[in-house]
Design an enzyme around this catalytic site. Structure first.
Site, PDB file in Angstrom:
ATOM      1  N   GLY A  12      11.536  -1.439   2.805  1.00  0.00           N
ATOM      2  CA  GLY A  12      10.423  -1.400   1.852  1.00  0.00           C
ATOM      3  C   GLY A  12      10.620  -2.434   0.748  1.00  0.00           C
ATOM      4  O   GLY A  12      11.662  -3.095   0.675  1.00  0.00           O
ATOM      5  N   ASP A  13       9.587  -2.607  -0.075  1.00  0.00           N
ATOM      6  CA  ASP A  13       9.631  -3.544  -1.202  1.00  0.00           C
ATOM      7  C   ASP A  13       9.856  -4.991  -0.771  1.00  0.00           C
ATOM      8  O   ASP A  13      10.461  -5.768  -1.505  1.00  0.00           O
ATOM      9  CB  ASP A  13      10.739  -3.163  -2.217  1.00  0.00           C
ATOM     10  CG  ASP A  13      10.633  -1.725  -2.650  1.00  0.00           C
ATOM     11  OD1 ASP A  13       9.505  -1.263  -2.858  1.00  0.00           O
ATOM     12  OD2 ASP A  13      11.681  -1.066  -2.785  1.00  0.00           O
ATOM     13  N   LYS A  16       5.235  -6.999   0.480  1.00  0.00           N
ATOM     14  CA  LYS A  16       4.061  -6.878   1.363  1.00  0.00           C
ATOM     15  C   LYS A  16       2.763  -7.022   0.580  1.00  0.00           C
ATOM     16  O   LYS A  16       1.805  -7.587   1.077  1.00  0.00           O
ATOM     17  CB  LYS A  16       4.050  -5.514   2.071  1.00  0.00           C
ATOM     18  CG  LYS A  16       5.146  -5.345   3.098  1.00  0.00           C
ATOM     19  CD  LYS A  16       5.045  -4.002   3.785  1.00  0.00           C
ATOM     20  CE  LYS A  16       5.288  -2.835   2.843  1.00  0.00           C
ATOM     21  NZ  LYS A  16       6.643  -2.759   2.288  1.00  0.00           N
ATOM     22  N   HIS A  41       2.538  -1.619  -5.009  1.00  0.00           N
ATOM     23  CA  HIS A  41       2.338  -3.051  -4.876  1.00  0.00           C
ATOM     24  C   HIS A  41       2.065  -3.628  -6.243  1.00  0.00           C
ATOM     25  O   HIS A  41       1.150  -3.193  -6.929  1.00  0.00           O
ATOM     26  CB  HIS A  41       1.122  -3.355  -4.005  1.00  0.00           C
ATOM     27  CG  HIS A  41       1.313  -3.000  -2.570  1.00  0.00           C
ATOM     28  ND1 HIS A  41       2.509  -3.131  -1.934  1.00  0.00           N
ATOM     29  CD2 HIS A  41       0.449  -2.540  -1.651  1.00  0.00           C
ATOM     30  CE1 HIS A  41       2.368  -2.772  -0.681  1.00  0.00           C
ATOM     31  NE2 HIS A  41       1.129  -2.391  -0.485  1.00  0.00           N
ATOM     32  N   THR A 130      10.956   9.386  -3.921  1.00  0.00           N
ATOM     33  CA  THR A 130      10.199   8.907  -5.080  1.00  0.00           C
ATOM     34  C   THR A 130       9.671  10.084  -5.899  1.00  0.00           C
ATOM     35  O   THR A 130       9.037   9.881  -6.934  1.00  0.00           O
ATOM     36  CB  THR A 130       9.015   8.021  -4.625  1.00  0.00           C
ATOM     37  OG1 THR A 130       8.207   8.809  -3.741  1.00  0.00           O
ATOM     38  CG2 THR A 130       9.487   6.777  -3.903  1.00  0.00           C
ATOM     39  N   ARG A 144       0.684  22.608  10.337  1.00  0.00           N
ATOM     40  CA  ARG A 144      -0.731  23.021  10.475  1.00  0.00           C
ATOM     41  C   ARG A 144      -1.205  23.930   9.348  1.00  0.00           C
ATOM     42  O   ARG A 144      -2.023  24.813   9.554  1.00  0.00           O
ATOM     43  CB  ARG A 144      -0.956  23.667  11.856  1.00  0.00           C
ATOM     44  CG  ARG A 144      -0.773  22.662  12.965  1.00  0.00           C
ATOM     45  CD  ARG A 144      -0.618  23.305  14.287  1.00  0.00           C
ATOM     46  NE  ARG A 144       0.623  24.034  14.371  1.00  0.00           N
ATOM     47  CZ  ARG A 144       1.112  24.521  15.499  1.00  0.00           C
ATOM     48  NH1 ARG A 144       0.464  24.375  16.618  1.00  0.00           N
ATOM     49  NH2 ARG A 144       2.255  25.162  15.501  1.00  0.00           N
ATOM     50  N   THR A 239      11.606   7.852   4.835  1.00  0.00           N
ATOM     51  CA  THR A 239      10.424   8.535   4.336  1.00  0.00           C
ATOM     52  C   THR A 239       9.908   9.447   5.453  1.00  0.00           C
ATOM     53  O   THR A 239      10.512   9.529   6.525  1.00  0.00           O
ATOM     54  CB  THR A 239       9.370   7.519   3.817  1.00  0.00           C
ATOM     55  OG1 THR A 239       8.362   8.248   3.119  1.00  0.00           O
ATOM     56  CG2 THR A 239       8.745   6.698   4.945  1.00  0.00           C
ATOM     57  N   ALA A 299       8.650  -0.493  -8.081  1.00  0.00           N
ATOM     58  CA  ALA A 299       7.301  -0.502  -8.667  1.00  0.00           C
ATOM     59  C   ALA A 299       6.808   0.920  -8.925  1.00  0.00           C
ATOM     60  O   ALA A 299       5.970   1.152  -9.798  1.00  0.00           O
ATOM     61  CB  ALA A 299       6.340  -1.235  -7.752  1.00  0.00           C
ATOM     62  N   THR A 300       7.332   1.891  -8.169  1.00  0.00           N
ATOM     63  CA  THR A 300       6.862   3.272  -8.311  1.00  0.00           C
ATOM     64  C   THR A 300       7.733   4.069  -9.272  1.00  0.00           C
ATOM     65  O   THR A 300       7.228   4.798 -10.113  1.00  0.00           O
ATOM     66  CB  THR A 300       6.827   3.957  -6.923  1.00  0.00           C
ATOM     67  OG1 THR A 300       5.959   3.208  -6.083  1.00  0.00           O
ATOM     68  CG2 THR A 300       6.332   5.391  -7.006  1.00  0.00           C
ATOM     69  N   ARG A 303      13.353   2.441 -10.570  1.00  0.00           N
ATOM     70  CA  ARG A 303      14.794   2.488 -10.284  1.00  0.00           C
ATOM     71  C   ARG A 303      15.315   1.095  -9.913  1.00  0.00           C
ATOM     72  O   ARG A 303      14.630   0.342  -9.220  1.00  0.00           O
ATOM     73  CB  ARG A 303      15.064   3.421  -9.086  1.00  0.00           C
ATOM     74  CG  ARG A 303      14.843   4.868  -9.387  1.00  0.00           C
ATOM     75  CD  ARG A 303      15.153   5.717  -8.174  1.00  0.00           C
ATOM     76  NE  ARG A 303      14.132   5.594  -7.137  1.00  0.00           N
ATOM     77  CZ  ARG A 303      14.197   6.208  -5.968  1.00  0.00           C
ATOM     78  NH1 ARG A 303      15.240   6.969  -5.677  1.00  0.00           N
ATOM     79  NH2 ARG A 303      13.241   6.069  -5.085  1.00  0.00           N
ATOM     80  N   GLY A 416       7.267 -17.600  -5.053  1.00  0.00           N
ATOM     81  CA  GLY A 416       6.984 -17.109  -6.409  1.00  0.00           C
ATOM     82  C   GLY A 416       6.018 -15.949  -6.332  1.00  0.00           C
ATOM     83  O   GLY A 416       5.479 -15.646  -5.258  1.00  0.00           O
TER      84      GLY A 416
HETATM   85  P1  IMP Z   1       9.813   9.542  -0.186  1.00  0.00           P
HETATM   86  O1  IMP Z   1       8.963   8.637   0.637  1.00  0.00           O
HETATM   87  O2  IMP Z   1       9.365   9.647  -1.626  1.00  0.00           O
HETATM   88  O3  IMP Z   1      10.003  10.889   0.445  1.00  0.00           O
HETATM   89  O4  IMP Z   1      11.281   8.905  -0.269  1.00  0.00           O
HETATM   90  C1  IMP Z   1      12.108   8.781   0.872  1.00  0.00           C
HETATM   91  C2  IMP Z   1      12.879   7.465   0.852  1.00  0.00           C
HETATM   92  O5  IMP Z   1      11.980   6.385   1.019  1.00  0.00           O
HETATM   93  C3  IMP Z   1      13.629   7.190  -0.458  1.00  0.00           C
HETATM   94  O6  IMP Z   1      14.823   6.477  -0.164  1.00  0.00           O
HETATM   95  C4  IMP Z   1      12.675   6.286  -1.228  1.00  0.00           C
HETATM   96  O7  IMP Z   1      13.337   5.490  -2.177  1.00  0.00           O
HETATM   97  C5  IMP Z   1      12.119   5.466  -0.081  1.00  0.00           C
HETATM   98  N1  IMP Z   1      10.794   4.918  -0.365  1.00  0.00           N
HETATM   99  C6  IMP Z   1       9.611   5.553  -0.336  1.00  0.00           C
HETATM  100  N2  IMP Z   1       8.608   4.703  -0.631  1.00  0.00           N
HETATM  101  C7  IMP Z   1       9.170   3.504  -0.823  1.00  0.00           C
HETATM  102  C8  IMP Z   1       8.630   2.204  -1.112  1.00  0.00           C
HETATM  103  O8  IMP Z   1       7.427   1.968  -1.232  1.00  0.00           O
HETATM  104  N3  IMP Z   1       9.550   1.212  -1.238  1.00  0.00           N
HETATM  105  C9  IMP Z   1      10.873   1.421  -1.058  1.00  0.00           C
HETATM  106  N4  IMP Z   1      11.408   2.593  -0.779  1.00  0.00           N
HETATM  107  C10 IMP Z   1      10.565   3.634  -0.653  1.00  0.00           C
END
Ligand code: IMP
Length: 432
Positions: A12-13, A16, A41, A130, A144, A239, A299-300, A303, A416
């Site tokens: 992730g990150d 994208k 994003h 997150t 369900r 995730t 971004a969320t 951290r 950039g």
């Molecule tokens: P969750 O998706 O909040 O349940 O988190 C599960 C794992 O996915 C954790 O390690 C999060 O840091 C990671 N994670 C969830 N969404 C993102 C993202 O958009 N970017 C990077 N890591 C993510």
């Protein structure tokens, strides 16, 4: 024209959002198919920064249609905030610009409390989520007993479903030491939010089918990354959705035959937030440098991200499980100034074996020692370069080595944060 899926090739990150933003200029429609407000994003257009968690970043392009597919878990609070933000900036005048699937599952306050309670209880074994309630919402879907967008528009149905669900949810919250939720409060807020979102709720699958029939180019925007996929990622540190390209069809309600091309996005190095194995992690000054120069903070959640060298095993694996036929390397500019740059080309395992493909055993992965190939670095700033031929020779050599190792063409590099700071070598929407 064709239909393209964009996926994160790492954890992730990968940048994208910026690539989706760029590719949107070639697409008519942008669709999100999984994840929720755990994604983030950050887009910089004309020096103005906009952070979106749920709404596809394609919304920043006038005239493009954006869809949130059935595979996404929608936090109606977050969605309303983003709708208000976009309306406030005059970026969304017509509700038809954004359609949310009536079948998308909804994240409600009890999901967030369960997520937070579990993480607090798990100590060192915590996933590092997150905290957005993503896992518990997907659990409800599979069990369900989930609430869907369509339910927010039907007071009687919602009351019945919440009444049936809350006893158990509250028992779980209490067992985790959290504060229970109250039926009337959850119900009235959910209905209020449902009313605000109602103009956007519709049948995404059917509308997308019409768009595709009319020959409109669709961009499927993946969230998170391949190594966070519930099946193919570094389980259990993942995730709760399938982040890989195959899920684009399922999560949007289209057949896989409509997809022509899959583009993986990777940083020119590696980052990860949350816990779990990260073989090329650098815990020294160099890791700190990547974090500072690359502004590697979530971004969320804000951290700090864990940083390390690029890992060719990860990218080869991502190429395989996604069927990637194009790769974009982002943040190449962050590596400027280093005497040398490294790419992990194999791992040495504790049993003495050396492997060149990503191990599926999490125990092995946790103890894998990366073996690096070292290439010359470059000193020139890249931010103003717009042509492949203008890049320093060692930068091109680095990119070409990635192509060789991964076996996938690098179709663009980003130098950039701004939209125009990108060097495109091939348009993935032109196929055949
Ligand atoms: P969750 O998706 O909040 O349940 O988190 C599960 C794992 O996915 C954790 O390690 C999060 O840091 C990671 N994670 C969830 N969404 C993102 C993202 O958009 N970017 C990077 N890591 C993510």
């Amino acid at each position: 024209m064709s239909n393209v899926v964009i996926v994160g090739a790492q954890w992730g990150d990968e940048g994208k959002g910026k690539v989706v933003d760029l590719f949107t200029s070639w697409a008519d429609v942008v669709v999100r198919y999984q994840g929720g407000a755990n994604a983030g994003h950050t887009l910089v257009v004309g020096g103005v920064k906009t952070v979106l968690h749920l709404v596809p970043s394609g919304i920043l392009h006038p005239g493009k249609r954006c869809y949130i597919g059935n595979g996404v878990v929608v936090d109606p609070e977050a969605l309303c905030e983003e709708i208000d933000l976009l309306k406030g900036k005059n970026l969304m005048q017509d509700p038809a610009q954004l359609v949310v699937s009536e079948n998308a599952h909804v994240i409600l306050p009890y999901h967030k409390r369960i997520d937070a309670g579990r993480e607090a209880r798990s100590g060192a074994a915590k996933i590092g989520t997150t905290g957005r309630g993503i896992g518990p919402a997907y659990e409800d879907k599979v069990a369900r007993r989930g609430i869907r967008m369509r339910d927010l528009l039907q007071p009687k149905v919602l009351r019945d479903k919440l009444t049936a669900r809350l006893d158990e949810a509250n028992a779980q919250i209490a067992s985790l030491g959290g504060e229970k939720v109250e039926l009337e409060a959850v119900l009235s807020r959910a209905l209020e939010l449902g009313e605000k979102i109602a103009a956007h709720v519709g049948d995404c699958s059917e509308r997308l089918a019409h768009e595709i029939e009319r020959g409109r180019a669709v961009l499927f925007e993946g969230a998170q990354g391949t190594l966070l996929d519930i099946d193919h990622g570094t389980y259990p540190y993942v995730t709760s959705s399938n982040t890989v390209a195959g899920n684009a069809a399922v999560g949007a309600g289209v057949g896989p035959t409509v997809i022509h091309s899959v583009v993986g996005i990777s940083k020119a190095y590696t980052t990860r937030v949350g816990n779990g194995p990260l073989p090329t992690e650098l815990t020294d000054a160099l890791g700190e440098r990547l974090r500072t120069v690359g502004a590697e903070f979530g971004a969320t959640t804000g951290r700090p991200r864990r940083c390390g060298w690029l890992d060719a095993l990860v990218l080869k694996y991502a190429a395989r499980v996604n069927g990637m036929n194009g790769l974009v390397l982002t943040k190449l500019d962050v590596l400027t100034g280093l005497d040398e740059v490294k790419i992990a080309v194999s791992y040495k395992l504790p049993n003495g074996k050396t492997v060149t493909s990503f191990p599926s055993d999490p125990e092995q992965l946790g103890e894998a020692q990366p073996v690096y190939e070292t290439l010359p670095g470059w000193k020139e700033p890249l931010g103003d370069l717009r042509e492949w031929s203008e890049l320093p020779a060692s930068t091109r050599r680095y990119v070409e080595r990635v192509e060789q190792l991964v076996g996938v063409e690098v179709i663009a590099v980003s130098v950039g944060a701004e939209r125009q700071q990108t060097i495109v070598r091939k348009n993935p929407f032109r196929h055949g």
